[in-house]
Design a protein around this motif. Sequence first.
Motif, PDB file in Angstrom:
ATOM      1  N   ILE A 123     -51.444   5.987  -2.479  1.00 14.05           N
ATOM      2  CA  ILE A 123     -51.032   4.847  -3.292  1.00 14.05           C
ATOM      3  C   ILE A 123     -50.113   3.963  -2.470  1.00 14.05           C
ATOM      4  N   PRO A 124     -50.308   2.657  -2.484  1.00 19.37           N
ATOM      5  CA  PRO A 124     -49.406   1.760  -1.742  1.00 19.37           C
ATOM      6  C   PRO A 124     -47.962   1.925  -2.222  1.00 19.37           C
ATOM      7  N   GLN A 125     -47.036   1.938  -1.284  1.00 20.85           N
ATOM      8  CA  GLN A 125     -45.636   2.198  -1.619  1.00 20.85           C
ATOM      9  C   GLN A 125     -45.069   1.222  -2.651  1.00 20.85           C
ATOM     10  N   PRO A 126     -45.344  -0.086  -2.576  1.00 20.66           N
ATOM     11  CA  PRO A 126     -44.777  -0.975  -3.604  1.00 20.66           C
ATOM     12  C   PRO A 126     -45.209  -0.613  -5.021  1.00 20.66           C
ATOM     13  N   ARG A 127     -46.461  -0.229  -5.194  1.00 22.01           N
ATOM     14  CA  ARG A 127     -46.920   0.180  -6.526  1.00 22.01           C
ATOM     15  C   ARG A 127     -46.156   1.425  -6.992  1.00 22.01           C
ATOM     16  N   LEU A 128     -45.991   2.374  -6.082  1.00 26.58           N
ATOM     17  CA  LEU A 128     -45.263   3.592  -6.416  1.00 26.58           C
ATOM     18  C   LEU A 128     -43.824   3.278  -6.813  1.00 26.58           C
ATOM     19  N   GLN A 129     -43.171   2.413  -6.041  1.00 25.69           N
ATOM     20  CA  GLN A 129     -41.778   2.079  -6.341  1.00 25.69           C
ATOM     21  C   GLN A 129     -41.627   1.473  -7.730  1.00 25.69           C
ATOM     22  N   ARG A 130     -42.544   0.605  -8.111  1.00 27.30           N
ATOM     23  CA  ARG A 130     -42.448  -0.015  -9.441  1.00 27.30           C
ATOM     24  C   ARG A 130     -42.578   1.032 -10.547  1.00 27.30           C
ATOM     25  N   ILE A 131     -43.469   1.988 -10.337  1.00 23.97           N
ATOM     26  CA  ILE A 131     -43.642   3.059 -11.334  1.00 23.97           C
ATOM     27  C   ILE A 131     -42.384   3.912 -11.423  1.00 23.97           C
ATOM     28  N   LEU A 132     -41.838   4.301 -10.269  1.00 26.63           N
ATOM     29  CA  LEU A 132     -40.648   5.148 -10.269  1.00 26.63           C
ATOM     30  C   LEU A 132     -39.439   4.412 -10.835  1.00 26.63           C
ATOM     31  N   GLU A 133     -39.309   3.120 -10.506  1.00 24.86           N
ATOM     32  CA  GLU A 133     -38.169   2.370 -11.023  1.00 24.86           C
ATOM     33  C   GLU A 133     -38.244   2.245 -12.548  1.00 24.86           C
ATOM     34  N   ALA A 134     -39.443   1.977 -13.048  1.00 27.48           N
ATOM     35  CA  ALA A 134     -39.600   1.875 -14.501  1.00 27.48           C
ATOM     36  C   ALA A 134     -39.246   3.193 -15.182  1.00 27.48           C
ATOM     37  N   ARG A 135     -39.649   4.285 -14.572  1.00 22.38           N
ATOM     38  CA  ARG A 135     -39.344   5.594 -15.169  1.00 22.38           C
ATOM     39  C   ARG A 135     -37.856   5.905 -15.083  1.00 22.38           C
ATOM     40  N   ALA A 136     -37.230   5.600 -13.960  1.00 22.73           N
ATOM     41  CA  ALA A 136     -35.793   5.844 -13.826  1.00 22.73           C
ATOM     42  C   ALA A 136     -35.012   5.073 -14.886  1.00 22.73           C
ATOM     43  N   VAL A 137     -35.374   3.809 -15.085  1.00 24.55           N
ATOM     44  CA  VAL A 137     -34.695   2.977 -16.089  1.00 24.55           C
ATOM     45  C   VAL A 137     -34.971   3.501 -17.492  1.00 24.55           C
ATOM     46  N   GLU A 138     -36.215   3.908 -17.739  1.00 32.97           N
ATOM     47  CA  GLU A 138     -36.571   4.465 -19.050  1.00 32.97           C
ATOM     48  C   GLU A 138     -35.719   5.697 -19.372  1.00 32.97           C
ATOM     49  N   LEU A 139     -35.399   6.471 -18.348  1.00 31.28           N
ATOM     50  CA  LEU A 139     -34.600   7.680 -18.536  1.00 31.28           C
ATOM     51  C   LEU A 139     -33.104   7.398 -18.609  1.00 31.28           C
ATOM     52  N   GLY A 140     -32.696   6.155 -18.327  1.00 32.52           N
ATOM     53  CA  GLY A 140     -31.298   5.800 -18.467  1.00 32.52           C
ATOM     54  C   GLY A 140     -30.562   5.488 -17.186  1.00 32.52           C
ATOM     55  N   ALA A 141     -31.258   5.523 -16.041  1.00 29.17           N
ATOM     56  CA  ALA A 141     -30.599   5.099 -14.799  1.00 29.17           C
ATOM     57  C   ALA A 141     -30.381   3.594 -14.832  1.00 29.17           C
ATOM     58  N   LYS A 142     -29.312   3.147 -14.196  1.00 28.40           N
ATOM     59  CA  LYS A 142     -29.006   1.714 -14.128  1.00 28.40           C
ATOM     60  C   LYS A 142     -29.260   1.232 -12.704  1.00 28.40           C
ATOM     61  N   VAL A 143     -30.143   0.225 -12.576  1.00 25.85           N
ATOM     62  CA  VAL A 143     -30.523  -0.317 -11.276  1.00 25.85           C
ATOM     63  C   VAL A 143     -29.944  -1.716 -11.146  1.00 25.85           C
ATOM     64  N   TYR A 144     -29.168  -1.939 -10.082  1.00 23.89           N
ATOM     65  CA  TYR A 144     -28.550  -3.247  -9.837  1.00 23.89           C
ATOM     66  C   TYR A 144     -29.089  -3.787  -8.522  1.00 23.89           C
ATOM     67  N   ARG A 145     -29.873  -4.862  -8.620  1.00 26.81           N
ATOM     68  CA  ARG A 145     -30.493  -5.476  -7.445  1.00 26.81           C
ATOM     69  C   ARG A 145     -29.710  -6.700  -7.019  1.00 26.81           C
ATOM     70  N   GLY A 146     -29.822  -7.000  -5.710  1.00 27.77           N
ATOM     71  CA  GLY A 146     -29.116  -8.143  -5.166  1.00 27.77           C
ATOM     72  C   GLY A 146     -27.706  -7.817  -4.723  1.00 27.77           C
ATOM     73  N   TRP A 147     -27.365  -6.523  -4.655  1.00 22.68           N
ATOM     74  CA  TRP A 147     -26.025  -6.090  -4.247  1.00 22.68           C
ATOM     75  C   TRP A 147     -26.106  -5.242  -2.982  1.00 22.68           C
ATOM     76  N   ARG A 148     -25.125  -5.425  -2.123  1.00 21.01           N
ATOM     77  CA  ARG A 148     -24.993  -4.601  -0.920  1.00 21.01           C
ATOM     78  C   ARG A 148     -23.738  -3.751  -1.027  1.00 21.01           C
ATOM     79  N   ALA A 149     -23.779  -2.616  -0.378  1.00 24.77           N
ATOM     80  CA  ALA A 149     -22.639  -1.702  -0.434  1.00 24.77           C
ATOM     81  C   ALA A 149     -21.975  -1.602   0.931  1.00 24.77           C
ATOM     82  N   GLY A 150     -20.655  -1.584   0.935  1.00 22.99           N
ATOM     83  CA  GLY A 150     -19.903  -1.433   2.168  1.00 22.99           C
ATOM     84  C   GLY A 150     -18.487  -0.996   1.882  1.00 22.99           C
ATOM     85  N   GLU A 151     -17.686  -0.865   2.939  1.00 17.71           N
ATOM     86  CA  GLU A 151     -16.287  -0.435   2.828  1.00 17.71           C
ATOM     87  C   GLU A 151     -16.190   0.876   2.050  1.00 17.71           C
ATOM     88  N   PHE A 152     -16.895   1.875   2.560  1.00 17.23           N
ATOM     89  CA  PHE A 152     -16.912   3.170   1.901  1.00 17.23           C
ATOM     90  C   PHE A 152     -15.631   3.942   2.190  1.00 17.23           C
TER      91      PHE A 152
END
Length: 550
Positions: A123-152
């Motif tokens: 399965i092409p990776q982008p298709r897989l990612q969309r399926i997994l992201e939808a399931r993660a969100v359905e289960l209650g995970a919070k996904v925040y796009r457009g953010w970078r992480a640093g200064e750990f």
Amino acid sequence: MTVDTDVPPSTASVVIIGAGPVGLSLAVQLRLLDVDTVIIEKDLAVIDGHPKGRSTDLRTVEHYRQWGVIDAVRQQAWTTADPKHQVVITESLLTPPIGSFTMRVGRDEAEVVDLAAETSLSIPQPRLQRILEARAVELGAKVYRGWRAGEFAQDETAATAVLVRDADGASQPISARFVVGADGPSSRVRKAVGIAVNGEGPLGLTSSYVVKSEGHRIRDILNSSPVYDALGMLVVINQEASGIVSTPDDDNWGYGVFTPGADAPTLSEDVAKAKAQALLGGPGGVHFDIISRAEYRLITRIADAYRSGRFFVAGDAAHICPPTGGHNMNVGIDDSVNLAWKLAAVVQGWGSDALLDTYEAERRPVGLSVSAESLDNSLSMRRALERIKDTYADLSASERAEIAWQATFKQWNTKGITLDIRYTSPVIGARDGLDAPPVWHPSRYWNVAYPGHRAPHLVLLDGRPLIDHLGKHFTVIHVAADAQADDQASKLVAAGKDAGVDVTIVTIDSALAGTKYPQRFTLVRPDRFVSWVGEEVDDAASILARATGR
């Protein structure tokens, strides 16, 4: 789904940096274990780019089944008219194949009926990612796009990161019990906590292309011979060019060009198109459009550590290897499954901090062995293709096909890598008195319940696979002459209640267990690996204490 305009929370139990297949798999597994989970991703959306990460092995597809996404994944997967997949070898795309050989990667139900609950797929990776992201969100995970992480940073109570939004420069600190870097080969998490990487290479450069060849649709080419009805992998070999050809869609096709040397240069567009013409065959003069391209150096890289205090790395942040065999994403997803239940155990209080150290102890050797195998596969294929070119006139077509098959055999026969994973760590039970497994081989699977090994697949009397019956945390498999649960198995359930961990009993008929479950009791971890086996449950509390790192 949480959109990029929202501001992430200031606290979470686990923060995952990176929303690729590995980070999303970790989020799904954590949410199934009721762990508060936040994902931070720099890209605003899943990107449909150059094809990659399409091969999904038997263990990974079993994860998809347990996560409740298997139907969606299969609907998006690539299929063939004949499920008995073949490696097809030809001298050009426009000439008849010169050989075909059976792949053993688990695509056919008849092949895997005794091995796994699901067949493998592509399965092409982008298709897989969309399926997994939808399931993660359905289960209650919070996904925040457009953010970078640093200064750990970290201390004895928390790991922290400063998040920055690309759109407007807004910042937000976030504090978590644990942070996992699933942020790729150049992982900012890994670098920030000072984990070095080492490995072999670069030994050369592979330039990968997807092209449109005017007048020659790849689907029309594949429909020209019944041999392609079972196409699993297509290898082209001739005097001018050789390599594996991919079929990302009906119109276009993909190929790679390898240039040896640590400092191998990028190919010009003219050279790339000349290679495409050599692979296509025919009289020449075909017009090619390059649809997409990518490059990767022939290297292996393994992180020196998978943990630094409250920070962890997984997937490409922990290991990268050549794509020969298609293992790296699958190994990363297995990283996430191993790590998730251990993080859940510590967050929820039924596992000790020492349990977290076993993530590296168990998974890093897998990263090392699979990287070595992938590199060996790649080099073996390169040597064989060069040998064919050098002796082309002295070999028959069938001889050339046989050489290519033998050189690439391990790429297409992967039961050892995908199913015969073997863990050694302090939370794995004793093996004294047990028949030792045979020496590990990348193409063979020893299908026996043994401490540190995958719990073997069975189909139970209700027609469902064993994995459908496994509990949320631990499961004790009781082999008995009848369907009555044993009082000794109940001791483990009681010990689990005392420790705050669920233990489920599954009783299976001794005839059904056969040689796969030779011991009367088998304790299976949340990641479906065997923790302990025995004929008697002498001290249930101690068995569980060891399994949970306490």
